[in-house]
Design an enzyme around this catalytic site. Structure first.
Site, PDB file in Angstrom:
ATOM      1  N   ARG A   1       0.836  -1.196   0.000  1.00  0.00           N
ATOM      2  CA  ARG A   1       0.000   0.000   0.000  1.00  0.00           C
ATOM      3  C   ARG A   1       0.871   1.246   0.000  1.00  0.00           C
ATOM      4  NH1 ARG A   1      -5.430   1.434   3.550  1.00  0.00           N
ATOM      5  NH2 ARG A   1      -5.762   3.470   2.586  1.00  0.00           N
TER       6      ARG A   1
ATOM      7  N   ARG B   1      -6.527  -0.198  -3.365  1.00  0.00           N
ATOM      8  CA  ARG B   1      -5.382  -0.563  -2.536  1.00  0.00           C
ATOM      9  C   ARG B   1      -5.287  -2.083  -2.413  1.00  0.00           C
ATOM     10  NH1 ARG B   1     -10.090   2.344  -0.671  1.00  0.00           N
ATOM     11  NH2 ARG B   1     -10.673   1.730   1.442  1.00  0.00           N
TER      12      ARG B   1
ATOM     13  N   ASP C   1      -6.193  -3.086   3.164  1.00  0.00           N
ATOM     14  CA  ASP C   1      -6.639  -2.045   4.090  1.00  0.00           C
ATOM     15  C   ASP C   1      -7.015  -2.758   5.385  1.00  0.00           C
ATOM     16  OD1 ASP C   1      -7.330   0.409   5.044  1.00  0.00           O
ATOM     17  OD2 ASP C   1      -9.147   0.624   3.848  1.00  0.00           O
TER      18      ASP C   1
ATOM     19  N   ASP D   1      -8.426  -1.968   9.279  1.00  0.00           N
ATOM     20  CA  ASP D   1      -8.991  -0.977  10.194  1.00  0.00           C
ATOM     21  C   ASP D   1      -9.343  -1.607  11.531  1.00  0.00           C
ATOM     22  OD1 ASP D   1      -8.825   1.194   8.524  1.00  0.00           O
ATOM     23  OD2 ASP D   1     -10.875   1.018   7.773  1.00  0.00           O
TER      24      ASP D   1
END
Length: 225
Positions: free
Chosen positions: A109, A118, A121, A123
């Site tokens: 990334r 991307r 990811d 989170d």
């Protein structure tokens, strides 16, 4: 929608709502829930690589199914593969953020515009029942309540968990939003807990198969950032 994986049943008693422990206690163990998404390169392989590298962050105890989802925000890009995982960590929340960002960089990334394509990811959705609002980190994730691509896999593994901000369960949050564009991949394209825990594991399923059945509003029925 299937009831989910054997891993879900086996680890269903994990206490996500435990009180955050003293951060200065070396033996403090926290429950951590992460969302993973990928829409460039071999999306499924990127998810698997991220899960394997997350062993430095947490002990993964539960995995959701993988879902293919429509892009949100910037729509002129490939579809995503999304999933969530739950486990235990001895790291503080800020340390989790630093390490997950390092994993994103290691998997390719690079800085770009918001909602850009991307390769991976990651989170933070929940960290115990902690509510945190800092410049670079907000927990629970501030946009999880509006995102079917997060709530559908989340409801698959912890439907009755109560979001500490809205005071609604994950299933209630999911029932309140549209769920179109979230499709569960077929069983042979899913990632098992065993593969996620293996070092440098590879599987025979490339990221070239069609999506599976449309997600439903069942309690056992994602993109991030």
């Amino acid at each position: 929608m299937q009831a989910g994986h054997q891993e879900v049943e086996k680890h269903s008693k994990i206490d996500l709502a435990r009180s955050p422990l003293d951060d200065h206690t070396p033996s403090a163990i926290h429950t951590l829930v992460l969302a993973l998404g990928a829409n460039s390169g071999d999306r499924r392989a990127n998810l698997l690589a991220a899960l394997q590298q997350l062993r430095t962050v947490m002990k993964i105890e539960m995995l959701s199914s993988i879902y293919e989802t429509m892009p949100v925000g910037f729509r002129d890009q490939p579809q995503f593969l999304n999933m969530v995982c739950l486990g235990e960590t001895s790291l503080e929340a800020a340390q989790v953020l630093t390490r997950t960002q390092a994993i994103e960089v290691a998997l390719g990334r690079t800085p770009s515009f918001r909602n850009a394509p991307r390769p991976i990811d990651i989170d933070i959705l929940f960290y115990d029942s902690l509510c945190l609002d800092q410049t670079n980190l907000t927990i629970p994730h501030p946009r999880l309540r509006e995102r079917a691509f997060v709530l559908v896999p989340l409801a698959e593994i912890i439907p009755t968990f109560t979001d500490p901000v809205s005071k609604q369960t994950v299933q209630e949050l999911l029932n309140a939003i549209p769920q179109e564009g979230v499709t569960r991949l077929p069983a042979h394209l899913q990632i098992s807990l065993k593969h996620a825990r293996e070092r440098n594991s590879t599987t025979d399923a490339p990221d070239t198969q069609p999506a599976g059945t449309q997600a439903s509003s069942s309690p056992n029925a994602a993109q991030t950032s």
